[in-house]
Design a protein around this motif. Structure first.
Motif, mmCIF file in Angstrom:
data_model
loop_
_atom_site.group_PDB
_atom_site.id
_atom_site.type_symbol
_atom_site.label_atom_id
_atom_site.label_comp_id
_atom_site.label_asym_id
_atom_site.label_seq_id
_atom_site.Cartn_x
_atom_site.Cartn_y
_atom_site.Cartn_z
ATOM 1 N N THR A 39 0.821 -1.221 0.000
ATOM 2 C CA THR A 39 0.000 0.000 0.000
ATOM 3 C C THR A 39 0.859 1.277 0.000
ATOM 4 O OG1 THR A 39 -0.175 0.042 2.427
ATOM 5 C CG2 THR A 39 -1.908 -1.117 1.229
ATOM 6 N N ARG B 192 2.986 6.577 -2.436
ATOM 7 C CA ARG B 192 4.130 7.090 -3.180
ATOM 8 C C ARG B 192 3.713 7.609 -4.559
ATOM 9 N NH1 ARG B 192 9.549 5.237 -1.705
ATOM 10 N NH2 ARG B 192 9.461 4.389 0.411
ATOM 11 N N ARG C 185 -5.874 9.651 2.495
ATOM 12 C CA ARG C 185 -6.134 8.295 2.975
ATOM 13 C C ARG C 185 -7.470 7.771 2.417
ATOM 14 N NH1 ARG C 185 -1.999 7.333 5.964
ATOM 15 N NH2 ARG C 185 -2.683 5.182 6.152
ATOM 16 N N ARG D 265 0.941 0.869 7.052
ATOM 17 C CA ARG D 265 1.062 1.435 8.394
ATOM 18 C C ARG D 265 -0.226 1.249 9.207
ATOM 19 N NH1 ARG D 265 4.948 2.016 5.757
ATOM 20 N NH2 ARG D 265 6.686 3.473 5.968
ATOM 21 N N ASP D 266 -1.348 1.079 8.510
ATOM 22 C CA ASP D 266 -2.652 1.057 9.193
ATOM 23 C C ASP D 266 -3.519 -0.084 8.676
ATOM 24 O OD1 ASP D 266 -2.991 1.980 6.610
ATOM 25 O OD2 ASP D 266 -4.645 3.307 7.135
ATOM 26 N N ARG E 17 10.739 10.009 10.000
ATOM 27 C CA ARG E 17 9.600 9.392 9.297
ATOM 28 C C ARG E 17 8.716 8.640 10.293
ATOM 29 N NH1 ARG E 17 8.809 6.079 4.238
ATOM 30 N NH2 ARG E 17 10.872 6.535 3.486
ATOM 31 N N ASP F 33 4.803 9.331 10.979
ATOM 32 C CA ASP F 33 3.820 8.271 10.732
ATOM 33 C C ASP F 33 3.081 7.864 12.023
ATOM 34 O OD1 ASP F 33 4.671 8.347 8.122
ATOM 35 O OD2 ASP F 33 5.775 6.459 8.166
ATOM 36 N N ARG G 113 0.581 11.267 13.493
ATOM 37 C CA ARG G 113 -0.484 11.949 12.752
ATOM 38 C C ARG G 113 -1.828 11.618 13.391
ATOM 39 N NH1 ARG G 113 0.805 8.048 7.865
ATOM 40 N NH2 ARG G 113 -0.445 6.286 8.472
#
Ligand code: DC
Length: 228
Positions: free
Chosen positions: A36, A41, A110, A131-132, A181, A185, A188
């Motif tokens: 993802t 990116r 998102r 990440r999620d 980073r 991440d 947020r």
């Protein structure tokens, strides 16, 4: 016989080796690997090309509304398209990665990618990294893994990777970049990077790739994956 559909969510910080590991697990289990980060990116590349400041939430949010990101698979490798253009190679720079980290904090960014990610996992068994994934994209994934490693180990891996490609780099700068980073991440407001409550923690700092792959396959089996 394998289950009809089984989803493995794999989250963790930058440089933890998620893509290397997920690709190998996918191969071993015959799953589709969904990256993802590549989608964030691709949107970041669009912003860089259009000279939209990643700090400008309103500009980024409105500019991406008409941008079409699609995914296809060639020889089991994920390709990401920005409109009609295959940008899979172009998105692998530090600049694009840092821009992706910045714009991924915005709810509109998102939301723009959520359906695409969920659709990819709707009809086939996947291992999806990001990440999620365990907390937000696939909260009911059958198995969840939080893959991490110390920032020093992650920086050293990245350093070696860049050196092998003949790219000049500085280990301390890479580690600093990784720490920044992670901070962005994790802090947020929307879908921050964190370990899902039901995720298995794997710290790969002292593990080989083979050991991490086995740990993840074992976690999937422990969560009900049936293998022949
Ligand atoms: O995994 P990666 O380095 O390709 O991801 C680039 C950035 O995209 C990362 O720093 C944060 C963002 N990202 C995200 O917010 N959520 C995801 N599921 C995947 C990536």
């Amino acid at each position: 016989m394998q289950n009809q559909i089984f989803r493995i969510a794999i989250d963790g910080p930058a440089g933890a080796g998620k893509s290397t590991i997920a690709r190998k697990v996918a191969k071993e289990l015959g799953f589709v690997y969904v990256d993802t980060g590549a989608m964030y990116r691709a949107l970041a590349l669009f912003c860089l090309r259009e000279k939209i400041s990643p700090e400008d939430e309103a500009a980024v949010s409105s500019a991406i509304t008409g941008v079409r990101i699609t995914i296809s698979y060639q020889d089991k490798e994920q390709k990401v398209f920005l409109g009609e253009e295959d940008v899979s190679g172009l998105i692998r720079t530090e600049e694009v990665g840092n821009t992706a980290s910045a714009i991924s904090a915005y709810p509109a960014v998102r939301a723009h990618l959520l359906d695409l990610q969920r659709n990819l996992a709707a009809s086939v068994s996947v291992i999806m990294d990001g990440r999620d994934i365990g907390t937000c994209v696939l909260p009911d994934a059958e198995a969840k893994v939080f893959l991490t490693a110390s920032s020093g180990v992650r920086a050293m891996r990245r350093y070696k990777e860049l050196k092998e490609k003949g790219i000049m780099c500085n280990l301390q700068e890479i580690e600093q970049d990784i720490i920044e980073r992670d901070q962005r991440d994790m802090n947020r407001a929307v879908s921050p990077l964190r370990q899902a409550e039901d995720a298995v923690l794997v710290d790969s700092s002292e593990m080989t790739v083979g050991q991490v792959v086995s740990a993840i396959v074992d976690a999937a089996i422990a969560h009900g994956l049936q293998v022949e």
